[in-house]
Design a protein around this motif. Structure first.
Motif, PDB file in Angstrom:
ATOM      1  N   LEU A   3      -1.146  -4.009   3.840  1.00 37.95           N
ATOM      2  CA  LEU A   3      -1.995  -4.659   2.840  1.00 37.95           C
ATOM      3  C   LEU A   3      -3.438  -4.194   2.975  1.00 37.95           C
ATOM      4  CD1 LEU A   3      -2.407  -6.727   0.573  1.00 37.95           C
ATOM      5  CD2 LEU A   3      -2.681  -8.475   2.345  1.00 37.95           C
ATOM      6  N   VAL A   4      -3.923  -4.100   4.199  1.00 36.25           N
ATOM      7  CA  VAL A   4      -5.300  -3.653   4.434  1.00 36.25           C
ATOM      8  C   VAL A   4      -5.483  -2.217   3.929  1.00 36.25           C
ATOM      9  CG1 VAL A   4      -6.979  -3.097   6.245  1.00 36.25           C
ATOM     10  CG2 VAL A   4      -5.720  -5.257   6.335  1.00 36.25           C
ATOM     11  N   THR A   5      -4.527  -1.352   4.198  1.00 30.44           N
ATOM     12  CA  THR A   5      -4.596   0.036   3.730  1.00 30.44           C
ATOM     13  C   THR A   5      -4.629   0.086   2.206  1.00 30.44           C
ATOM     14  OG1 THR A   5      -3.466   0.837   5.700  1.00 30.44           O
ATOM     15  CG2 THR A   5      -3.410   2.266   3.757  1.00 30.44           C
ATOM     16  N   GLY A  29      -3.207 -11.997   5.979  1.00 32.82           N
ATOM     17  CA  GLY A  29      -3.286 -10.814   5.145  1.00 32.82           C
ATOM     18  C   GLY A  29      -4.070  -9.694   5.802  1.00 32.82           C
ATOM     19  N   LEU A  30      -5.157 -10.063   6.484  1.00 35.90           N
ATOM     20  CA  LEU A  30      -5.990  -9.043   7.130  1.00 35.90           C
ATOM     21  C   LEU A  30      -5.358  -8.472   8.392  1.00 35.90           C
ATOM     22  CD1 LEU A  30      -9.506 -10.611   6.569  1.00 35.90           C
ATOM     23  CD2 LEU A  30      -8.533  -8.590   5.448  1.00 35.90           C
ATOM     24  N   THR A  66      -7.594   0.983  -2.793  1.00 34.48           N
ATOM     25  CA  THR A  66      -7.977   0.474  -4.115  1.00 34.48           C
ATOM     26  C   THR A  66      -9.490   0.417  -4.246  1.00 34.48           C
ATOM     27  OG1 THR A  66      -5.940  -0.819  -4.253  1.00 34.48           O
ATOM     28  CG2 THR A  66      -7.742  -1.470  -5.711  1.00 34.48           C
ATOM     29  N   ILE A  67     -10.160  -0.068  -3.220  1.00 35.82           N
ATOM     30  CA  ILE A  67     -11.628  -0.138  -3.261  1.00 35.82           C
ATOM     31  C   ILE A  67     -12.217   1.264  -3.381  1.00 35.82           C
ATOM     32  CG2 ILE A  67     -13.678  -0.688  -1.882  1.00 35.82           C
ATOM     33  CD1 ILE A  67     -12.063  -3.177  -0.883  1.00 35.82           C
ATOM     34  N   MET A 104      -5.663  -2.262   0.194  1.00 39.59           N
ATOM     35  CA  MET A 104      -6.955  -2.788  -0.239  1.00 39.59           C
ATOM     36  C   MET A 104      -8.044  -1.716  -0.116  1.00 39.59           C
ATOM     37  SD  MET A 104      -6.689  -6.578   1.498  1.00 39.59           S
ATOM     38  CE  MET A 104      -8.410  -6.973   1.339  1.00 39.59           C
ATOM     39  N   ARG A 105      -8.074  -1.027   1.020  1.00 37.11           N
ATOM     40  CA  ARG A 105      -9.084   0.026   1.230  1.00 37.11           C
ATOM     41  C   ARG A 105      -8.933   1.135   0.196  1.00 37.11           C
ATOM     42  NH1 ARG A 105      -8.158   0.176   7.581  1.00 37.11           N
ATOM     43  NH2 ARG A 105      -9.664  -1.411   8.195  1.00 37.11           N
TER      44      ARG A 105
END
Length: 122
Positions: free
Chosen positions: A102-104, A96-97, A109-110, A106-107
């Protein structure tokens, strides 16, 4: 300490516990785990200065170990191979990382959560 030794130690302790007070049903293992996680949360809040209790009331290392032993006991109860599950979890996380989309996401969303720019505010 190796996982296998930890699992053996947990099994030995569980057997002794069963001799003294009798076996616990799985639901009691989960209930106790939830209580331990609650103590962990209190420990972190004390250490971070968010709960008005003396630092000596926090037993973070002990409660982490207690949670771990309850998780091991629960996994034994359901015949879960923790080493395999650990490997699968790491593989999935690494995969996933390495997925840039997916990483974009996640960033982003955070960042939205940190700035408070959510649908709840609208």
């Amino acid at each position: 300490m190796k996982l296998e030794k930890m699992m053996n130690d947990a099994q030995e302790l569980s057997q002794r516990f069963h001799e003294v007070v009798g076996p616990w049903e799985r639901s009691l293992l989960v209930t106790h785990l939830a209580a331990v996680v609650g103590r962990l949360a209190d420990d972190v809040m004390i250490i971070e200065g968010k709960l008005a209790m003396p630092l000596e009331n926090a037993h973070l290392a002990r409660n982490i170990a207690d949670a771990l032993i309850q998780l091991i006991r629960l996994s034994k109860s359901y015949q879960i191979d923790l080493e395999r599950a650990w490997g699968e979890l790491l593989e999935e996380a690494r995969s996933g990382l390495s997925n840039e989309a997916l990483v974009t996401m996640m960033r982003d969303t955070i960042r939205q959560n940190q700035t408070g720019d959510t649908e709840y505010d609208k």
